[in-house]
Design an enzyme around this catalytic site. Structure first.
Site, PDB file in Angstrom:
ATOM      1  CB  SER A  98      10.452 -45.006 -16.276  1.00 39.02           C
ATOM      2  OG  SER A  98       9.395 -44.254 -15.720  1.00 39.02           O
ATOM      3  CB  CYS A 107       6.114 -43.309 -14.357  1.00 41.84           C
ATOM      4  SG  CYS A 107       6.984 -44.732 -13.672  1.00 41.84           S
ATOM      5  CG  MET A 150      -2.300  -7.349   9.383  1.00 43.91           C
ATOM      6  SD  MET A 150      -0.649  -7.047   8.866  1.00 43.91           S
ATOM      7  CE  MET A 150      -0.862  -6.542   7.201  1.00 43.91           C
ATOM      8  NE  ARG A 169      -6.146   4.482   4.402  1.00 37.93           N
ATOM      9  CZ  ARG A 169      -7.334   4.086   3.949  1.00 37.93           C
ATOM     10  NH1 ARG A 169      -7.514   2.841   3.592  1.00 37.93           N
ATOM     11  NH2 ARG A 169      -8.326   4.940   3.852  1.00 37.93           N
ATOM     12  CG  HIS A 179     -13.384 -10.467   4.004  1.00 43.24           C
ATOM     13  ND1 HIS A 179     -13.771 -11.666   4.538  1.00 43.24           N
ATOM     14  CD2 HIS A 179     -12.068 -10.333   4.282  1.00 43.24           C
ATOM     15  CE1 HIS A 179     -12.740 -12.215   5.144  1.00 43.24           C
ATOM     16  NE2 HIS A 179     -11.688 -11.429   4.998  1.00 43.24           N
ATOM     17  CE  LYS A 197      -3.770  -0.394   2.276  1.00 41.61           C
ATOM     18  NZ  LYS A 197      -4.264  -0.876   3.541  1.00 41.61           N
ATOM     19  NE  ARG A 256      -6.185  -4.469  -2.772  1.00 45.58           N
ATOM     20  CZ  ARG A 256      -6.750  -4.756  -1.627  1.00 45.58           C
ATOM     21  NH1 ARG A 256      -6.017  -5.008  -0.582  1.00 45.58           N
ATOM     22  NH2 ARG A 256      -8.054  -4.817  -1.511  1.00 45.58           N
ATOM     23  N   GLY A 302      -7.793  -7.120   4.488  1.00 45.76           N
ATOM     24  CA  GLY A 302      -8.567  -7.075   5.723  1.00 45.76           C
ATOM     25  C   GLY A 302      -7.972  -7.843   6.892  1.00 45.76           C
ATOM     26  CE1 TYR A 307       8.198 -40.513 -18.996  1.00 43.66           C
ATOM     27  CE2 TYR A 307       9.984 -40.794 -20.563  1.00 43.66           C
ATOM     28  CZ  TYR A 307       9.144 -41.309 -19.591  1.00 43.66           C
ATOM     29  OH  TYR A 307       9.258 -42.615 -19.195  1.00 43.66           O
TER      30      TYR A 307
HETATM   31  C1  PEP Z   1       6.689 -45.955  -8.440  1.00 41.33           C
HETATM   32  O1  PEP Z   1       7.102 -46.763  -7.614  1.00 41.33           O
HETATM   33  O2  PEP Z   1       6.982 -44.752  -8.434  1.00 41.33           O
HETATM   34  C2  PEP Z   1       5.804 -46.411  -9.516  1.00 41.33           C
HETATM   35  C3  PEP Z   1       5.419 -45.595 -10.464  1.00 41.33           C
HETATM   36  O3  PEP Z   1       5.352 -47.681  -9.449  1.00 41.33           O
HETATM   37  P1  PEP Z   1       4.181 -48.154  -8.493  1.00 41.33           P
HETATM   38  O4  PEP Z   1       3.583 -46.920  -7.863  1.00 41.33           O
HETATM   39  O5  PEP Z   1       3.212 -48.883  -9.355  1.00 41.33           O
HETATM   40  O6  PEP Z   1       4.892 -49.009  -7.517  1.00 41.33           O
END
Ligand code: PEP
Ligand code: MG
Length: 915
Positions: free
Chosen positions: A798, A866, A115, A104, A471, A34, A348, A113, A886
């Site tokens: 993975s 994953c 404070m 203020r 509010h 402010k 603001r 609101g 990924y």
């Molecule tokens: C994991 O262990 O991260 C995985 C993807 O396999 P799951 O969860 O099926 O054991």
């Protein structure tokens, strides 16, 4: 040494910038949002009442000193006050031309609101008389005076506000009028006296008549409010650090309640609900600011101001446009018109819903105010998550309307659907949710900062009063809670714990459904659906985000319908198909059980042969849905006993059967029951033979494939038969076969041999060649540490970070979150839940080793993730930094992951450039 500067006049903003090395963020840090923006507006030549700001450093020093003002601060505050006396030609405490100021709060991050603020400081019996004489408006002077006593009492001394409000209600009733503006000067004089009595009664002190004492106490009260419960609760929920402190801005009072040519209001430069580019706001003629925000009086739409005070409106419109261009952000402003003269009291960045955030970011980029990169960075992954929240099912809503369940309508200030039991106060809303696990809609006439804990706990908010900038609306939007406010047909009787719209009465605890997208309120529960993410602005933003990210975004999907959804949300591959999920389906489970139960190889093979067509169909569906994209199919992972009935259930069933057998009346009943007992006993023996003390560390994953190679063969055959089948249909198929739970390269070598042999066999039979990859999960520390050896046998990795977290910490992924892990997080032993956010120092370090070792053997090795972490924005940043190929997450998190991956790349780029 120069004295430490604790106080800055608005015109000293450049000095502040020098002090903080030019960083605007640091100016905000020192003066609060402010104070910084008031000073910046003054610099831009925008009409701001003269004033100054006491810094957050002063607040922190005051709090650290146990409530002692730091040396020199008060003297600086008085000196600054004299400067505004000169600027305005008024004098603090003067009986003829008194200066009145507001005090203020204002922190670095907006905490609406949360404070304290005190207005009209400087009034006492003498100056009130002076004000009356000066303005020729005694009514105005005593209204202002009673407001000071009321605010000072509640904010500085903790007098309950209700007591004051009761006096006002009684006065209105006695006078036979409904609004405060109809009360006369005489009424206000009497009320002022009564308010002073209340003050004395509750504080055992006289109301302080010395304006300097008023200012000092008010300044300290604002400092203290930084550590008030509601401010702490809000900071916890919003993730704002607790050590920032609040600044205090002292601003010359200007009055919107000086007659018909005066007004006060709030406005947003864009619509905070849907992001549309249109100036919107509420105002009141002849009123003071808090009347608008509190939602006590019915406000007017800003458009009416154009007709009522055209010159002031035109100037206002120009100023807010200038502010939006200057800050390159949607602005939320407060203004007052005092006898035709416009004053800006605050600007603001405006709070907005997720939908509005996306649309504003896109529009501003297209208007050339910001770049596409900035637009992408302005929307958080959590805001995208909001698009994935349930909405009411259209059909169910239509039916509810037809059946007369529509109770009322109000303002649709925060979208999304919520069903819950009505709770009429914040504490109840919180306890019903937290202690009893109920879904709650918190219903109040209007909300106040003290209600925030209940609002956070509730799944939706409903109020009978208040507008888009009330509010309730601001808080709901910030925390993504569906909310409907200003439902004027709703009568709430807090005392009797019920509400009604005409004849229809709803008691506390009854179910209602609110639609924050349309503003409708329904009786009972309405079915919800998950929305399509077809919002055109979101699609555009995600499209821009995709241009900046380096990480691919894949999805974990076991069924074709999930794969299709994932693809629709932008998934570029399937990172994990858990094949065992298919085994649990009703028609397949008996076959799987037969395979597990059988002692004879032949029977096992027969069961596996029966499973093959099911698996083939599943895989064919996945391949079709992901035409042209990679699909990673993981071979069976869990321990086999998971497919059999539980040991405890079997014991119960057997006991039950044996009792029935004892009481069986006929021979045929006995025969039948005997057979059942024998079967159950056989299953029990098998379950007992498969039982392990640590099944998660037992016969599962790759170990199963090694123990029962026919399992691997069947699954590989199903994958390749499906691949050949769909390839024949013209589908571009890219299977990747993944082995779970590998800890030694030799395991992989054995599985690879089986895979290559069977894959070749199928392809020869079909006369086709399918391009595929063979790889492994890295979810055991040993696999990560020996990743160079493993990479010789694997074409991709993975990271199964669910198991990798379990095995790295040595804590059970199934039990820890319901057990000690919560305490660990509460006590700060662990900062984040490692099953939600990658533990960078431990699990992350193992991942780094695996990537580095793996790519030392195969530089282009595909490395993905994953585990559940693949959809968590913080973990996605880690994955970007590790150079993964990924992230793979649930289909519903794919849009979030796309944005998070883009943020990770853009932030890394900024860091590199040193921005
Ligand atoms: C994991 O262990 O991260 C995985 C993807 O396999 P799951 O969860 O099926 O054991
Ligand atoms: Mg796993």
């Amino acid at each position: 040494m120069a004295e430490k500067k604790w106080v800055y006049l608005f015109e000293e903003v450049e000095q502040v910038q020098n002090y903080v090395c030019g960083e605007w963020e640091n100016v905000r840090g020192l003066l609060g949002g402010k104070g910084a923006n008031l000073a910046e507006m003054a610099r831009l030549g925008i009409p701001v009442p003269p004033g100054f700001t006491v810094t957050t450093e002063a607040c922190n020093a005051y709090l650290a000193g146990g409530g002692t003002l730091p040396d020199g601060m008060w003297e600086q505050e008085i000196a600054a006050l004299h400067k505004i006396e000169s600027a305005t030609g008024k004098k603090f405490g003067d009986g003829k031309n008194p200066l009145l100021v507001s005090c203020r709060s204002g922190a670095r991050y907006s905490m609406p609101g949360m404070m304290d603020t005190v207005l009209n400081i400087g009034l006492n019996d003498n100056t009130a008389k002076g004000m009356a004489a000066l303005t020729g408006d005694e009514r105005f002077a005593y209204d202002a005076y009673r407001r000071l006593i009321q605010m000072f009492g509640t904010v500085v001394m903790g007098v309950p506000d209700d007591v004051y409000e009761d006096v006002l209600t009684a006065a209105r009733k006695k006078a036979g009028i409904t609004t405060d503006s109809d009360l006369s000067a005489k009424h206000w004089r009497v009320i002022t006296r009564e308010f002073k009595d209340i003050y004395r009664h509750h504080t055992h002190h006289e109301f302080p008549t010395d304006p300097v004492e008023q200012l000092k106490l008010a300044t300290e009260a604002v400092f203290k409010s930084w550590n008030g419960k509601r401010a702490i609760d809000y900071r916890k929920a919003a993730g704002i650090p607790h050590d920032l402190g609040t600044a205090v801005s002292i601003v010359t009072m200007v009055f919107g309640n000086m007659g018909a040519d005066s007004a006060t209001g709030v406005a947003m430069t864009r619509n905070g609900s849907n992001g549309e580019k249109q100036l919107e706001g509420d105002y009141l003629t002849n009123a003071q600011g808090e009347d608008v925000v509190a939602g006590i009086r019915l406000t007017k739409d800003l458009n009416e101001l154009q007709a009522e005070m055209p010159a002031a409106y035109a100037e206002f419109e120009k100023i807010v446009q200038k502010l939006e261009r200057h800050y390159r952000e949607m602005q939320d402003v407060e203004f007052t018109i005092e006898q035709g003269k416009l004053w800006m009291l605050q600007t603001r960045d405006g709070k907005r819903t997720a939908q509005a955030a996306v649309r504003i970011a896109i529009d501003m980029a297209e208007e050339g105010l910001i770049s596409q990169e900035e637009a992408v960075l302005r929307v958080s992954p959590e805001q995208v998550d909001f698009f994935m929240h349930p909405q009411f099912d259209l059909e169910a809503t239509r039916n509810a309307r037809n059946q007369g369940s529509l109770l009322a309508s109000g303002l649709n200030v925060s979208p999304g659907a919520a069903c819950g039991m009505v709770a009429f106060d914040a504490d109840l809303a919180e306890s019903w949710t937290k202690k009893n696990g109920k879904s709650v809609i918190m219903v109040r006439p209007e909300t106040k900062p003290d209600d925030v804990h209940g609002m956070l706990a509730a799944c939706g908010i409903l109020t009978s009063r208040g507008g888009r900038t009330s509010h309730a609306a601001l808080v709901a939007r910030q925390f993504g809670k569906p909310a409907v406010v200003g439902v004027s047909s709703l009568n709430i009787d807090i005392g009797k714990r019920r509400m009604n719209v005409e004849e229809t009465v709803v008691q506390e605890g009854e179910w209602i459904s609110i639609d924050g997208t349309t503003g409708e309120v329904f009786l009972g529960q309405i079915a919800t659906t998950v929305p399509d993410i077809k919002d055109p602005w979101l699609l555009k933003l995600l499209g821009w985000a995709d241009k900046f990210r380096r990480l691919g975004v894949w999805a974990n999907a076991d069924y074709p319908r999930d794969a299709a959804r994932a693809r629709e949300y932008g998934a570029e591959g399937i990172g994990l198909c858990r094949t065992e999920h298919m085994f649990f389906e009703a028609e397949r489970l008996p076959i799987v059980q037969k395979m597990i139960m059988s002692d004879r190889r032949l029977d096992q093979i027969e069961a596996l042969d029966a499973l093959l067509p099911f698996q083939r169909e599943d895989f064919a569906g996945l391949f079709r849905a992901m035409d042209g994209l990679p699909v990673i199919i993981r071979l069976i992972d869990p321990p086999l006993h998971e497919f059999l009935p539980s040991h405890v259930n079997l014991l119960h069933d057997l006991a039950d059967l044996k009792i029935r057998l004892k009481h069986a009346a006929t021979l045929s009943d006995i025969d039948e029951l005997l057979l059942e007992v024998q079967t159950k006993e056989r299953i029990l023996r098998r379950v007992e033979s498969l039982q392990e003390t640590n099944p998660m560390l037992g016969m599962r994953g790759v170990r199963l494939g090694i123990h029962i190679p026919e399992l691997t063969t069947m699954q590989v055959r199903a994958i390749f038969e499906a691949a050949c089948e769909v390839a024949k249909e013209g589908v571009d198929v890219h299977p990747e076969v993944m082995i779970p739970l590998t800890s030694h390269v030799n395991e992989l070598e054995i599985q690879r041999e089986i895979l290559e042999g069977e894959a070749r066999k199928v392809m020869d039979e079909k006369g086709m060649v399918i391009d595929y990859k063979f790889g492994t999960m890295i979810e055991i520390p040993r696999a990560a540490l020996t990743a160079d050896q493993i990479a010789r046998q694997a074409e991709f990795f993975s990271f199964g970070t669910n198991d990798l977290t379990q095995t790295t910490f040595g804590i059970s992924r199934d039990d820890a979150e319901a057990g000690f892990l919560i305490e660990y997080m509460e006590r700060g032993i662990l900062h984040d839940n490692p099953f939600a956010t990658i533990d960078q120092d431990g699990v992350g370090a193992l991942m780094a080793i695996a990537v580095q070792k793996g790519r030392s053997v195969k530089p282009d090795l595909e490395c993905g993730i994953c585990g559940e972490h693949g959809g968590d924005p913080k973990s996605i940043r880690v994955c970007h930094e590790l150079g993964l190929t990924y992230v793979s997450c649930s289909p519903f998190r794919v849009p979030i992951a796309r944005l998070a991956a883009s943020h990770a790349a853009l932030e890394a780029k900024r860091r590199k450039k040193g921005e």
